[in-house]
Motif scaffolding. Structure first.
Motif, mmCIF file in Angstrom:
data_model
loop_
_atom_site.group_PDB
_atom_site.id
_atom_site.type_symbol
_atom_site.label_atom_id
_atom_site.label_comp_id
_atom_site.label_asym_id
_atom_site.label_seq_id
_atom_site.Cartn_x
_atom_site.Cartn_y
_atom_site.Cartn_z
ATOM 1 N N ILE A 239 0.802 -1.226 0.000
ATOM 2 C CA ILE A 239 0.000 0.000 0.000
ATOM 3 C C ILE A 239 0.842 1.287 0.000
ATOM 4 N N PRO A 240 1.771 1.463 0.943
ATOM 5 C CA PRO A 240 2.445 2.772 0.990
ATOM 6 C C PRO A 240 3.116 3.133 -0.329
ATOM 7 N N GLU A 241 3.888 2.222 -0.860
ATOM 8 C CA GLU A 241 4.625 2.482 -2.098
ATOM 9 C C GLU A 241 3.668 2.779 -3.261
ATOM 10 N N ASN A 242 2.649 1.951 -3.405
ATOM 11 C CA ASN A 242 1.762 2.116 -4.559
ATOM 12 C C ASN A 242 0.847 3.330 -4.427
ATOM 13 N N ILE A 243 0.397 3.609 -3.217
ATOM 14 C CA ILE A 243 -0.466 4.778 -3.040
ATOM 15 C C ILE A 243 0.332 6.047 -3.342
ATOM 16 N N LEU A 244 1.574 6.078 -2.880
ATOM 17 C CA LEU A 244 2.404 7.248 -3.184
ATOM 18 C C LEU A 244 2.597 7.400 -4.689
ATOM 19 N N PRO B 132 -8.052 -0.613 -9.295
ATOM 20 C CA PRO B 132 -7.170 0.486 -9.691
ATOM 21 C C PRO B 132 -5.701 0.104 -9.518
ATOM 22 N N SER B 133 -4.858 0.703 -10.339
ATOM 23 C CA SER B 133 -3.420 0.440 -10.250
ATOM 24 C C SER B 133 -2.676 1.721 -10.621
ATOM 25 N N ILE B 134 -1.375 1.674 -10.504
ATOM 26 C CA ILE B 134 -0.581 2.857 -10.862
ATOM 27 C C ILE B 134 -0.699 3.152 -12.353
ATOM 28 N N GLU B 135 -1.164 2.207 -13.129
ATOM 29 C CA GLU B 135 -1.343 2.460 -14.563
ATOM 30 C C GLU B 135 -2.815 2.421 -14.969
ATOM 31 N N GLY B 136 -3.678 2.839 -14.080
ATOM 32 C CA GLY B 136 -5.102 2.913 -14.424
ATOM 33 C C GLY B 136 -5.865 1.666 -14.039
ATOM 34 N N VAL B 214 -0.617 -6.389 -7.482
ATOM 35 C CA VAL B 214 -1.919 -6.033 -8.059
ATOM 36 C C VAL B 214 -1.929 -4.560 -8.451
ATOM 37 N N MET B 215 -1.580 -3.692 -7.512
ATOM 38 C CA MET B 215 -1.622 -2.251 -7.786
ATOM 39 C C MET B 215 -0.475 -1.807 -8.689
ATOM 40 N N LYS B 216 0.481 -2.690 -8.901
ATOM 41 C CA LYS B 216 1.617 -2.364 -9.781
ATOM 42 C C LYS B 216 1.281 -2.614 -11.235
ATOM 43 N N ALA B 217 0.082 -3.100 -11.512
ATOM 44 C CA ALA B 217 -0.352 -3.291 -12.898
ATOM 45 C C ALA B 217 0.505 -4.331 -13.618
ATOM 46 N N LYS B 218 0.795 -5.434 -12.943
ATOM 47 C CA LYS B 218 1.595 -6.479 -13.596
ATOM 48 C C LYS B 218 0.780 -7.259 -14.620
ATOM 49 N N ALA B 219 -0.531 -7.089 -14.588
ATOM 50 C CA ALA B 219 -1.395 -7.691 -15.613
ATOM 51 C C ALA B 219 -2.601 -6.772 -15.789
#
Lengths: 328, 328
Positions: A239-244, B132-136, B214-219
């Motif tokens: 969470i912390p890394e990705n939310i930032l 949601p992810s860092i890439e949408g 998951v939030m890193k948009a690996k897929a």
């Protein structure tokens, strides 16, 4: 004097982090003796480099190193002189009171089962992890040691977890919750429904906990199988890394000054430090007949120091005897 | 002209939110006709209150209301004149092109299965959710309709999800990932391991996805069973609120001015709006022989508007025909 053995070659940053964490404990406390296990020269050099010269630090030679990604079963068969094998054997022989490693979790669990065995009455030893919430740290277990779990074992996870959070996290009258996909007792997998039926009789059981309620501190011990727990734990850690990062990439961020962005980052990192696995101490394998603790591979020296101090508490508070009593 | 039927008495805020969402669509677009289903007087009064007077809005009387917490099977047996039953029957008869409800998910799925049936070749219809992810936005599925899932059905979830994200989220060459507790193919539950073995042959498969990724948009499509998916989804949904609360209660917050705290809150809410389930449009039951969409109970008018526009896309892009082709 309590003797705690540390895997000097476990984790992503060895030998520096385990050695540093050990020295931090020795500098802060005068009543703990630490045994560092690993290839002797490597460990001695690191100690010399970091500059500890007291007499409460012993190095025991363990020439073989088990890699983080090595198959646990293969590693345990072929590397009889690893820090994990020698450290746990010393613990079984009473030469130390606890063992800690930030290394290969599977190998450590396998060796703990083989060398130390289970506490009488325990179906499956389990590994838990601290889970942060708006009301401080809670415990989730299992987080990866047991994938398919019988309802009776899920109930035991809760009982063992309760002893841990009472004694180590200092939570009074801890409440047990069962991770599930709804509040109603008929929700979820068969094993979970059966566990609910068994837990329902307990005064400390608060019912099913949904994903949205973990961080809300609806319970102190979150019971789940290791498949679910591992996914929830790792999502939480991220969470912390990705939310930032999501904030950084947002449209809104483009309207902010460098100072404003810096403030937001710094406040978030401070407030979310409890989520930072690099700072969180290890958690013991609960149900193992001994004190065998595992830390995150990325453990910082501070996390390792915290792990050693938790190990001390587990020994002094006789957590295993309490578990044995609680299961009866 | 496309006709989309809306449950006017579904969700936590009816009839106001469904009626408002419908009117928002009608005001923005001239080529959509909306049918609102619910107790006629209730719905007509709400329309009068909100002040729409055009001719692209029809009310169909559906006097019975299925509650959010009602047992789906009981509700479907006893309430033959609910908005869900009548709306889906109209869809099956070709009187509308799609049906949307923010109401009882279980009842909507059950009625969709019974009234519309499955697309030929589909083992288990599934419900996904935007993640949601860092890439949408990405898609996770299943998120609660299917608790125990065979490997073949998991693979189908991925294939159906791919058609959805390509057509509705506009992601080019979407990648499939399998939620698991490690990167190695031998990790996880038996059904997951078997699904891996089947997915491995596909060019669009990127392997196992851990919770931290998951939030890193690996897929673009995260495949899992509904037990795991529901827990991960609800944990994700709870992030903005709980993280803000953790910040508010932190030691660091005590050192901040009111303005600084306000800035942090506002930036976080802006950046994390994609996590806000009240703003996210519904997702169809994939694999159902028709267009049956469900939205979050807390859907805002904007979320309902977005759902209606997604339903339009699903119809126009013939998503179901594409699914049928992709499964063959």
């Amino acid at each position: 004097m309590l003797k705690i053995a540390i895997d000097a070659v476990g984790g992503d940053y060895y030998p520096q982090n385990p050695v540093k964490g050990a020295i931090m404990v020795l500098e802060e406390r005068e009543d703990i003796h630490i045994i560092l296990l690993g290839p002797e020269e490597l460990v001695q050099n690191e100690i010399a480099k970091q500059g500890y010269s007291g007499d409460r630090l012993t190095v025991v030679n363990a020439p073989e190193i088990i890699g983080m990604d090595e198959s646990p079963s293969v590693a345990l068969k072929t590397k009889k002189h690893s820090s994990i094998a020698i450290g746990l054997t010393m613990h079984a022989q009473g030469k130390c009171d606890a063992f800690f490693s930030a290394g290969n979790t599977g190998a450590l669990l396998g060796a703990s089962m083989f060398i130390l065995g289970k506490i009488e009455g325990v179906l499956r030893p389990t590994i838990g992890s601290i889970y942060p919430s708006i009301e401080g740290n809670k415990l989730m277990l299992d987080v990866g040691a047991n994938i398919d779990v019988k309802p009776e074992a899920l109930v035991q996870f809760g009982i063992m977890g309760k002893v841990f959070v009472e004694n180590i996290l200092g939570i009074k009258n801890p409440k047990l919750g069962l991770m599930n996909i709804g509040e109603e007792e008929e929700k979820g997998r068969e094993a979970v429904r059966q566990a609910y039926a068994m837990l329902r009789e307990r005064d400390d059981f608060v019912g099913n906990i949904e994903g949205r309620d973990v961080m809300k501190a609806k319970a102190d011990v979150y019971i789940c199988d290791g498949f679910v727990g591992n996914l929830l734990l790792k999502l939480g850690e991220s969470i912390p890394e990705n939310i930032l990062e999501i904030i950084r990439r947002s449209e809104r961020a483009k309207t902010l000054s460098k100072e404003e962005l810096g403030l937001i980052k710094s406040v978030m990192l401070d407030a979310l430090a409890p989520f930072d696995y690099q700072l969180i101490g290890g958690v013991p394998f609960l149900g193992i007949n001994g004190v065998s603790m595992v830390g995150h591979g990325g453990s910082t020296p501070l996390a390792i120091k915290n792990s050693i101090l938790s190990a001390e508490k587990i020994v002094l508070k006789k957590v295993n005897e309490q578990i044995k009593a609680a299961l009866n």
